[in-house]
Design a protein around this motif. Structure first.
Motif, PDB file in Angstrom:
ATOM      1  N   SER A   1       0.793  -1.155   0.002  1.00  0.00           N
ATOM      2  CA  SER A   1       0.049   0.141  -0.057  1.00  0.00           C
ATOM      3  C   SER A   1       0.754   1.064  -0.165  1.00  0.00           C
ATOM      4  N   PHE A   2       0.327   2.326  -0.577  1.00  0.00           N
ATOM      5  CA  PHE A   2       1.063   3.577  -0.427  1.00  0.00           C
ATOM      6  C   PHE A   2      -0.049   4.708  -0.663  1.00  0.00           C
TER       7      PHE A   2
ATOM      8  N   VAL B   1       8.097   5.297  -4.528  1.00  0.00           N
ATOM      9  CA  VAL B   1       6.944   4.560  -4.475  1.00  0.00           C
ATOM     10  C   VAL B   1       7.339   3.192  -5.052  1.00  0.00           C
TER      11      VAL B   1
ATOM     12  N   ILE C   1       6.418  -0.169  -2.465  1.00  0.00           N
ATOM     13  CA  ILE C   1       5.584  -1.269  -2.845  1.00  0.00           C
ATOM     14  C   ILE C   1       6.334  -2.374  -2.526  1.00  0.00           C
TER      15      ILE C   1
ATOM     16  N   VAL D   1      -3.309   2.052  -3.739  1.00  0.00           N
ATOM     17  CA  VAL D   1      -2.560   3.451  -3.981  1.00  0.00           C
ATOM     18  C   VAL D   1      -3.553   4.489  -3.919  1.00  0.00           C
TER      19      VAL D   1
ATOM     20  N   LEU E   1      -3.726   9.613  -5.743  1.00  0.00           N
ATOM     21  CA  LEU E   1      -2.923   9.866  -6.721  1.00  0.00           C
ATOM     22  C   LEU E   1      -2.831  11.413  -7.163  1.00  0.00           C
TER      23      LEU E   1
ATOM     24  N   CYS F   1      -0.037  13.479  -5.376  1.00  0.00           N
ATOM     25  CA  CYS F   1       1.376  13.470  -5.789  1.00  0.00           C
ATOM     26  C   CYS F   1       1.670  14.544  -6.739  1.00  0.00           C
TER      27      CYS F   1
ATOM     28  N   LEU G   1      -6.822   1.717  -6.807  1.00  0.00           N
ATOM     29  CA  LEU G   1      -6.390   3.127  -7.163  1.00  0.00           C
ATOM     30  C   LEU G   1      -7.568   4.142  -6.515  1.00  0.00           C
TER      31      LEU G   1
END
Length: 713
Positions: free
Chosen positions: A254-255, A270, A274, A330, A333, A336, A362
């Motif tokens: 996960s991020f 990233v 991961i 993730v 997004l 970022c 996502l």
């Protein structure tokens, strides 16, 4: 007086009497006794020395030679005790210094052993053994010299190794490393500490079930994109789903991106993060991933495609396939900073669809660069699209508000003594749910606003019902109640513009405020931010929409926060000028932030052409910085880490300016700087120009040397 103390007193009296002529010994003994604590390695060394003095007191011959040895021991112990007291760091048993001191104690015991033997010999025996005794004393003197020298040398080596280790740690996040953990964003995973938004119990179950069905389903849609406007609760849903997947053993990695949170707002780490998570969720992959990085430590700085292939796909090909679906989550997004990398990442997921053994969940707002990456036929066919705004959140928001208002009533019973049984009434509760229009962040902020302690809950609720529609008026209402003095503007601007959040203590130092002032000003807007429990924690925004609000003049109006990058540049330089001292490394995160990021904030100032009224102040502080010792410390710090990036940053500023001449002309191209009326504010003296020219040359020469050393290695 105890027997032990009486014996010690008798021995000291005897020693003073016997060595009465040697006043130096007596004086030293008293000084050392006053310096050394009653327990510890130094006290043990002094105790053995006292016993030696007591024995020498009873000797008839060779007193002078033995007294010379005693004097050397006492002087050494005095120096050691004084230094320990100066550093406010006592020598403890088990420490490296204590181990080295044990060797000295052993040498003193050897002298004591021989002195005891010489004391008990007869006059005739001493006469016939005089040469042996003399040789023994010479041997003891040599051993003592070697012991003291060894103590000094080993201590120096230990200090040097400690300093090297400190420098190594300081550089560890700047250089390639075969240890994967060195490249991981530790606070980006599902189990991270600090602020974590989660769904309120019993809410958002419809959308969560849709995601879990996709995760467990047997179909070709390997990617699920949860999209929705700001404030709809995407991150809370993603956190809740990730936790459930983790509990069931279906979470591979996960991020969670977060704007303004340092490495969590960058794409750089990233893939490494991961890969690290996969190495733990699928243990068989761990040695293979580590081997790939050891074979090529530069992998983490290579292209996203190469990292994905070498750190994840290649190792997974060498182990048996997983027997259950594994999901990589993730989130955010859109938060970022690197739009290009996000687009490339989505493209790679689509291209490697046939080879990837995982599914990707996502989430983001529908930003143009993200939506565009999902437009291809292949992306459309392999993606499950979930639009959060199509899920009715009205009932969930009502459930959340009702529960939180019940909590408020239970926590403040005295405030509701004269209030009817139901509060708020069902009509008011329905009105709030309708005003939220699907925005969970609106509902959460309403609750925080009512509970901030600046009025009765009933009055605060009526303020919201009569004036608020959406988040912007709510943000404006909170800000209108704050005292907008200089300290408040400083703190508000910093938490919006910081490249990565700092603790209360470090933020206070960077802004030249006290921690108490920072906390007091933050309390003014506590309903829309998260204040940490102590001064070592960092401030967090409840939602990124607050930053968006403050940076959009059409929305925030009088609360608009311009010139933030220019202010951050000035505050960073002021921090370095005040605190950086020659021959010292930056001492804390505030000083390190100022060293590493002032060029970044200056570049952003130029990109936005926003220096405005702060231009004069910016030039003044840069001039002061160049002239003082802080500049040399900054150069040394750059040498240890961001040398190449700093040069690129400074050079890039010139390209951004094109034909416009500002202070950066002096920083990068002092020899070609010309004068004009439009830039008269930036004119510099020859001395400053030469100083800055040296900085540029030092940086470039050191970069060349470092590259040569890398090639040689």
């Amino acid at each position: 007086m105890s027997k032990a103390n009486l014996n010690t007193s008798i021995r000291m009296d005897a020693a003073d009497h016997a060595l009465g002529a040697a006043s130096t010994i007596t004086t030293l003994m008293k000084e050392v006794s006053s310096l050394i604590p009653h327990a510890g390695p130094l006290a043990s060394a002094l105790g053995v020395t006292k016993e030696l003095i007591s024995i020498v007191n009873q000797m008839r011959d060779n007193k002078d030679q033995c007294s010379f040895l005693i004097e050397r021991i006492l002087r050494f112990l005095k120096d050691l005790a004084e230094e320990s007291a100066r550093l406010k760091e006592p020598i403890r048993y088990g420490s490296p210094t204590a181990d080295r001191l044990n060797k000295l104690i052993s040498a003193i015991k050897e002298i004591k052993k021989d002195a005891e033997a010489w004391k008990n010999t007869s006059l005739l025996e001493r006469f016939w053994s005089r040469d042996k005794i003399k040789a023994a004393i010479v041997k003891h003197e040599k051993n003592l010299t070697d012991c003291l020298a060894s103590f000094t040398v080993t201590t120096a080596i230990h200090l040097g190794a400690t300093a090297d280790n400190h420098i190594g740690k300081y550089r560890s996040d700047m250089r390639p490393d075969s240890n994967l953990m060195a490249h991981v964003v530790s606070d980006a995973g599902v189990t991270r500490g600090g602020l974590r938004h989660q769904c309120f119990q019993g809410t958002r179950e419809v959308v969560i079930s849709a995601i879990m069905n996709w995760a467990r389903g047997d179909h070709s849609q390997r990617v699920c994109w949860l999209s929705g406007p700001a404030g709809f609760g995407k991150s809370a849903i993603m956190q809740t789903v990730a936790e459930r997947l983790h509990e069931k053993g279906n979470l591979a990695a996960s991020f969670f991106f977060m704007r303004g949170a340092g490495a969590r707002s960058k794409f750089t780490r990233v893939i490494a993060t991961i890969a690290y998570h996969i190495s733990h969720s699928i243990p068989d992959s761990q040695p293979l991933i580590q081997q790939a990085l050891q074979a090529d430590p530069t992998l983490v700085s290579q292209s996203t495609q190469h990292q994905l292939q070498r750190l994840i796909l290649d190792p997974l090909k060498q182990i048996p396939p997983q027997t259950k679906p594994m999901i990589i989550v993730v989130d955010a997004l859109d938060e970022c900073d690197d739009y290009k990398s996000i687009s490339e990442f989505i493209d790679l997921l689509v291209q490697t669809y046939d080879h990837f053994p995982f599914r990707f969940l996502l989430a983001s707002r529908i930003e143009n660069h993200i939506a565009k990456a999902f437009t291809s036929d292949q992306a459309q066919s392999m993606t499950c699209f979930l639009k959060l705004e199509t899920f009715n959140a009205g009932h969930d928001i009502t459930t959340f508000l009702k529960s939180r208002f019940d909590d408020i009533r239970k926590q403040h019973p005295r405030l509701f003594q004269n209030t009817q049984q139901m509060w708020p009434v069902s009509e008011d509760l329905a009105a709030l749910a309708e005003r939220s229009d699907g925005l969970f962040i609106f509902a959460a902020t309403v609750v925080s606003f009512i509970m901030d302690g600046k009025g009765s809950p009933q009055e605060k609720l009526q303020q919201i019902l009569t004036s608020h529609v959406g988040l912007d008026p709510l943000y404006a209402q909170v800000l209108s109640n704050a005292n907008h003095d200089d300290a408040f503007i400083k703190v508000l601007s910093a938490i919006i513009y910081l490249k990565r959040q700092l603790s209360i203590t470090d933020l206070a130092k960077l802004l030249d405020l006290t921690s108490e002032v920072v906390v007091t000003r933050l309390m003014e807007i506590q309903s829309i931010i998260r204040i940490p429990a102590d001064n070592q924690g960092s401030v967090q925004l409840n939602h990124a929409s607050f930053r968006d609000f403050l940076l959009d003049k059409t929305r925030s109006k009088e609360y608009y926060q311009p010139l933030g990058e220019a202010r951050m540049t000035i505050w960073s330089l002021e921090c370095m000028v005040k605190y950086l001292k020659q021959d010292q490394w930056p001492q804390d995160k505030a000083e390190k932030y100022a060293c590493r990021e002032w060029c970044f904030h200056l570049e952003c100032t130029i990109k936005g052409c926003e220096s405005g009224e702060l231009a004069t102040a910016m030039v003044d502080i840069i001039q002061m910085f160049i002239r003082c010792e802080a500049c040399e410390v900054w150069i040394n710090t750059v040498f240890l880490g961001q040398l190449h990036q700093t040069i690129e940053c400074l050079e890039g500023m010139k390209a951004l300016l094109q034909v416009r001449i500002t202070i950066i002309d002096v920083l990068i191209y002092p020899d070609t700087c010309f004068k004009s009326k439009s830039v008269s504010i930036f004119n510099e003296t020859d001395a400053i120009i030469k100083s800055v020219s040296k900085i540029k040359n030092y940086l470039k020469v050191w970069l060349q040397i470092r590259n040569m050393l890398k090639c040689r290695d």
